[in-house]
Write a protein that holds these residues in place. Structure first.
Motif, mmCIF file in Angstrom:
data_model
loop_
_atom_site.group_PDB
_atom_site.id
_atom_site.type_symbol
_atom_site.label_atom_id
_atom_site.label_comp_id
_atom_site.label_asym_id
_atom_site.label_seq_id
_atom_site.Cartn_x
_atom_site.Cartn_y
_atom_site.Cartn_z
ATOM 1 N N ASP A 8 -47.326 -33.374 82.206
ATOM 2 C CA ASP A 8 -46.182 -33.955 81.569
ATOM 3 C C ASP A 8 -45.079 -32.841 81.101
ATOM 4 N N LEU A 9 -44.248 -32.245 82.011
ATOM 5 C CA LEU A 9 -43.894 -31.235 81.512
ATOM 6 C C LEU A 9 -42.897 -31.130 80.493
ATOM 7 N N GLU A 10 -42.132 -32.349 80.021
ATOM 8 C CA GLU A 10 -41.510 -32.409 78.807
ATOM 9 C C GLU A 10 -42.377 -32.198 77.530
ATOM 10 N N ARG A 11 -43.607 -32.818 77.896
ATOM 11 C CA ARG A 11 -44.245 -32.646 76.697
ATOM 12 C C ARG A 11 -45.133 -31.260 76.563
ATOM 13 N N TYR A 12 -45.232 -30.692 77.663
ATOM 14 C CA TYR A 12 -45.558 -29.455 77.867
ATOM 15 C C TYR A 12 -44.626 -28.389 76.996
ATOM 16 N N CYS A 13 -43.121 -28.664 77.360
ATOM 17 C CA CYS A 13 -42.153 -27.847 76.673
ATOM 18 C C CYS A 13 -42.529 -27.992 74.971
ATOM 19 N N ASN A 14 -42.542 -29.179 74.620
ATOM 20 C CA ASN A 14 -42.753 -29.408 73.175
ATOM 21 C C ASN A 14 -43.909 -28.637 72.515
ATOM 22 N N THR A 15 -44.916 -28.833 73.351
ATOM 23 C CA THR A 15 -46.234 -28.310 72.987
ATOM 24 C C THR A 15 -46.183 -26.660 72.811
ATOM 25 N N LEU A 16 -45.186 -26.055 73.702
ATOM 26 C CA LEU A 16 -45.030 -24.572 73.631
ATOM 27 C C LEU A 16 -44.385 -24.182 72.259
ATOM 28 N N LEU A 17 -43.197 -25.333 72.102
ATOM 29 C CA LEU A 17 -42.465 -24.867 70.763
ATOM 30 C C LEU A 17 -43.274 -24.968 69.272
ATOM 31 N N ALA A 18 -44.176 -25.977 69.503
ATOM 32 C CA ALA A 18 -45.116 -25.851 68.517
ATOM 33 C C ALA A 18 -46.204 -24.849 68.391
ATOM 34 N N ARG A 19 -46.736 -24.375 69.560
ATOM 35 C CA ARG A 19 -47.320 -23.322 69.696
ATOM 36 C C ARG A 19 -46.810 -21.944 69.164
ATOM 37 N N PHE A 20 -45.704 -21.763 69.462
ATOM 38 C CA PHE A 20 -44.856 -20.418 69.208
ATOM 39 C C PHE A 20 -44.513 -20.492 67.902
ATOM 40 N N SER A 21 -44.501 -21.670 67.188
ATOM 41 C CA SER A 21 -44.428 -21.650 65.561
ATOM 42 C C SER A 21 -45.320 -21.635 64.614
ATOM 43 N N ASN A 22 -46.705 -21.476 65.487
ATOM 44 C CA ASN A 22 -47.724 -21.285 64.634
ATOM 45 C C ASN A 22 -47.863 -20.062 63.768
ATOM 46 N N PRO A 23 -47.583 -20.179 62.528
ATOM 47 C CA PRO A 23 -47.763 -18.829 61.552
ATOM 48 C C PRO A 23 -49.026 -18.139 61.762
ATOM 49 N N SER A 24 -50.389 -19.023 62.035
ATOM 50 C CA SER A 24 -51.727 -18.617 61.824
ATOM 51 C C SER A 24 -51.922 -17.629 63.065
ATOM 52 N N VAL A 25 -51.024 -17.370 64.136
ATOM 53 C CA VAL A 25 -51.212 -16.339 65.268
ATOM 54 C C VAL A 25 -49.950 -15.538 65.149
ATOM 55 N N PRO A 26 -49.956 -14.454 64.622
ATOM 56 C CA PRO A 26 -48.822 -13.561 64.418
ATOM 57 C C PRO A 26 -48.846 -12.727 65.293
ATOM 58 N N TYR A 27 -48.216 -12.963 66.524
ATOM 59 C CA TYR A 27 -47.659 -12.248 67.539
ATOM 60 C C TYR A 27 -46.403 -11.654 66.893
ATOM 61 N N THR A 28 -46.295 -10.280 67.208
ATOM 62 C CA THR A 28 -45.073 -9.751 67.104
ATOM 63 C C THR A 28 -43.986 -9.508 68.242
ATOM 64 N N CYS A 29 -42.816 -9.762 67.712
ATOM 65 C CA CYS A 29 -41.398 -9.399 68.818
ATOM 66 C C CYS A 29 -41.977 -8.217 69.570
ATOM 67 N N GLN A 30 -42.152 -7.213 69.051
ATOM 68 C CA GLN A 30 -42.311 -5.902 69.813
ATOM 69 C C GLN A 30 -43.504 -6.056 70.645
ATOM 70 N N GLN A 31 -44.636 -6.622 70.457
ATOM 71 C CA GLN A 31 -45.768 -6.833 71.149
ATOM 72 C C GLN A 31 -45.286 -7.577 72.545
ATOM 73 N N VAL A 32 -44.753 -8.708 72.352
ATOM 74 C CA VAL A 32 -44.277 -9.542 73.356
ATOM 75 C C VAL A 32 -43.296 -8.823 74.309
ATOM 76 N N ALA A 33 -42.259 -8.004 73.723
ATOM 77 C CA ALA A 33 -41.337 -7.196 74.642
ATOM 78 C C ALA A 33 -41.809 -6.196 75.228
ATOM 79 N N SER A 34 -43.054 -5.582 74.995
ATOM 80 C CA SER A 34 -43.492 -4.411 75.697
ATOM 81 C C SER A 34 -43.565 -4.599 77.220
ATOM 82 N N ASP A 35 -43.293 -3.457 77.998
ATOM 83 C CA ASP A 35 -43.336 -3.564 79.401
ATOM 84 C C ASP A 35 -42.559 -4.707 80.071
ATOM 85 N N SER A 36 -41.434 -4.906 79.471
ATOM 86 C CA SER A 36 -40.549 -6.060 79.975
ATOM 87 C C SER A 36 -40.142 -5.778 81.418
#
Length: 481
Positions: A330-358
């Motif tokens: 369910d693509l709509e549900r997948y999108c909602n799940t992604l927003l919840a995963r991105f918001s998880n403070p227990s997994v501290p991805y840095t913006c700089q890490q994700v922006a590397s090798d863009s």
């Protein structure tokens, strides 16, 4: 603990490019198989660059602790799937022997996009890359993924051994076919007979992989060890979500992937596009806008109402229309799940890490859906804004007090151009933006011919550089409601 005696089980898998992602993803699936079914499927892992991971794992028999966290739960496990770690620069011959061993039935790879040594913005092997040139001319002392695989296949053919299943696990569209084409291109330059043998005896399998695994900071490691009650120099953290989709193109025996929740399908491409464009594309958007707004972590950017709303609309309005329906998603549900995963403070991805090798990431994450939408005659202000934010990230990261470390070799020529253009009074002009996008080498020519695309980016870039992202994000989200 693993639930089995690792010493009693042999190796049947070689993994190239051991890092945190592999240890939190493929190795965990293998660990589950060994726990449930047994079998000689432990992993011989290979580091292509340095001995750090080997040194951290070797003293503890390659066992390590994985801590999996959601926003409100945590679990820990000791993973025993990895048997040993080889360091390629120290002993290339040992790596080739492991790949050529009769017991090796599966080879997996996570070498990141730049490890494929592709031409900028394309899907062809860069034959001018110095390491590729070396591997073609000196096949006995390989340096790259391609060189090691070619050397192993040459040895297997000479010994009369069968081939293996080769699974690319990097964030590239149709990654199995891409790796096949690159390998066969290099093989034909060495030995056309080897290329024919590989076409017949290697099972090139595309895959889609998904799990968020941040870099292990000192604080993360200390926290895990404190809760575990023992010292672990190789511990790591991941979210408690994991997904793997593998193309059924096997030519050799494989573990029972399905028994541990892996999806084995005839065509991975729709799943790849879904993940690359929705998850990875949104991740890049959060990284750029989050950094520009002064946030350190992705979860902080995802909690910002304007950035969160922008990402939600980006997925719904401009990315979802480029995807085909999937029977089990369910693509709509997948999108909602992604927003919840991105918001998880227990997994501290840095913006700089994700922006590397863009420069390696944006073609498949952002530019591919942008091109499809432009060719359909549709406006793409949100996708364009991600490209503008990327350029602003480079500009402000190089010439402002924010000073983001770019960690992107492909962006250096853009930094040099921006240095020259910064001295000009009128920046950014339409010519500036067109030149930047052209020299980046990653923007499709058909997108560059779209005046609407380039002019939109120019307007958005000017506003980002002069006034920051808050006002632009507000206007974009209000216009697309």
């Amino acid at each position: 603990m693993p639930g089995y005696n690792p010493a009693e089980l042999g190796c049947g898998i070689v993994h190239i490019g051991i890092g945190n992602f592999h240890r939190a993803h493929q190795a965990v699936y293998v660990d589950e198989i060994l726990r449930r079914c047994g079998g000689d499927w432990r992993i011989t892992a290979v580091s292509l660059r340095n001995p750090d991971m080997r040194d951290r794992m070797q003293s503890q028999n390659c066992l390590y602790t994985l801590c999996e966290r959601s926003a409100d739960t945590e679990s820990m496990r000791v993973v025993g799937a990895v048997a040993k770690v080889l360091v390629a620069p120290e002993s290339p011959a040992a790596v080739v022997e492991a790949l050529a061993a009769e017991s090796t039935r599966v080879v997996t790879a996570t070498v990141t996009e730049k490890g494929y040594c592709l031409k900028p913005g394309g899907r062809a092997l860069d034959l001018a890359h110095p390491d590729i040139e070396h591997d073609i001319r000196h096949p006995a002392t390989p340096k790259t993924l391609h060189g090691f695989l070619l050397a192993a296949c040459r040895l297997r053919r000479a010994r009369g051994l069968p081939g293996f299943n080769l699974l690319s696990c990097d964030n590239l569209p149709d990654n199995g076919a891409l790796l096949r084409d690159c390998l066969l291109t290099a093989a034909r330059l060495q030995d056309s007979g080897l290329a024919r043998w590989m076409e017949q005896h290697i099972g090139f399998c595309s895959t889609m992989v998904d799990c968020m695994v941040p870099a292990t900071s000192e604080a993360i490691a200390e926290g895990i060890q404190g809760r575990a009650g023992y010292r672990d120099t190789a511990c790591l953290l991941s979210e408690n979500f994991r997904q793997w989709v593998i193309e059924d193109n096997f030519v050799a025996p494989s573990p029972d992937w399905r028994s541990v929740g892996v999806s084995v399908v005839a065509d991975v491409a729709p799943y790849e596009r879904m993940k690359l464009r929705l998850l990875n594309g949104s991740h890049s958007a959060l990284a750029f806008f989050g950094a520009l707004q002064g946030y350190t972590y992705i979860y902080e950017a995802a909690a910002d109402p304007q950035i969160r709303n922008f990402v939600r609309l980006l997925m719904q309005r401009e990315v979802l229309p480029t995807l085909q329906p999937l029977p089990d998603v369910d693509l709509e549900r997948y999108c909602n799940t992604l927003l919840a995963r991105f918001s998880n403070p227990s997994v501290p991805y840095t913006c700089q890490q994700v922006a590397s090798d863009s420069t390696q990431k944006l073609p498949q994450r952002i530019l591919a859906p942008a091109l499809e939408q432009v060719e359909r005659g549709r406006e793409i202000p949100l996708l364009s804004a991600v490209v503008a934010a990327w350029i602003a990230y480079i500009f402000l990261g190089s010439f402002s007090q924010q000073c983001f470390p770019l960690n992107d070799a492909g962006a250096q020529q853009l930094v040099d151009m921006l240095k020259r253009q910064k001295a000009q009074k009128a920046f950014p002009t339409q010519d500036h933006v067109t030149a930047l996008l052209t020299h980046a080498g990653i923007v499709p020519a058909r997108l560059l011919r779209s005046e609407s695309f380039t002019s939109t980016i120019r307007e958005q870039l000017e506003r980002l550089v002069v006034g920051g992202g808050e006002k632009l994000l507000k206007e974009l989200t209000e216009k697309t409601r």
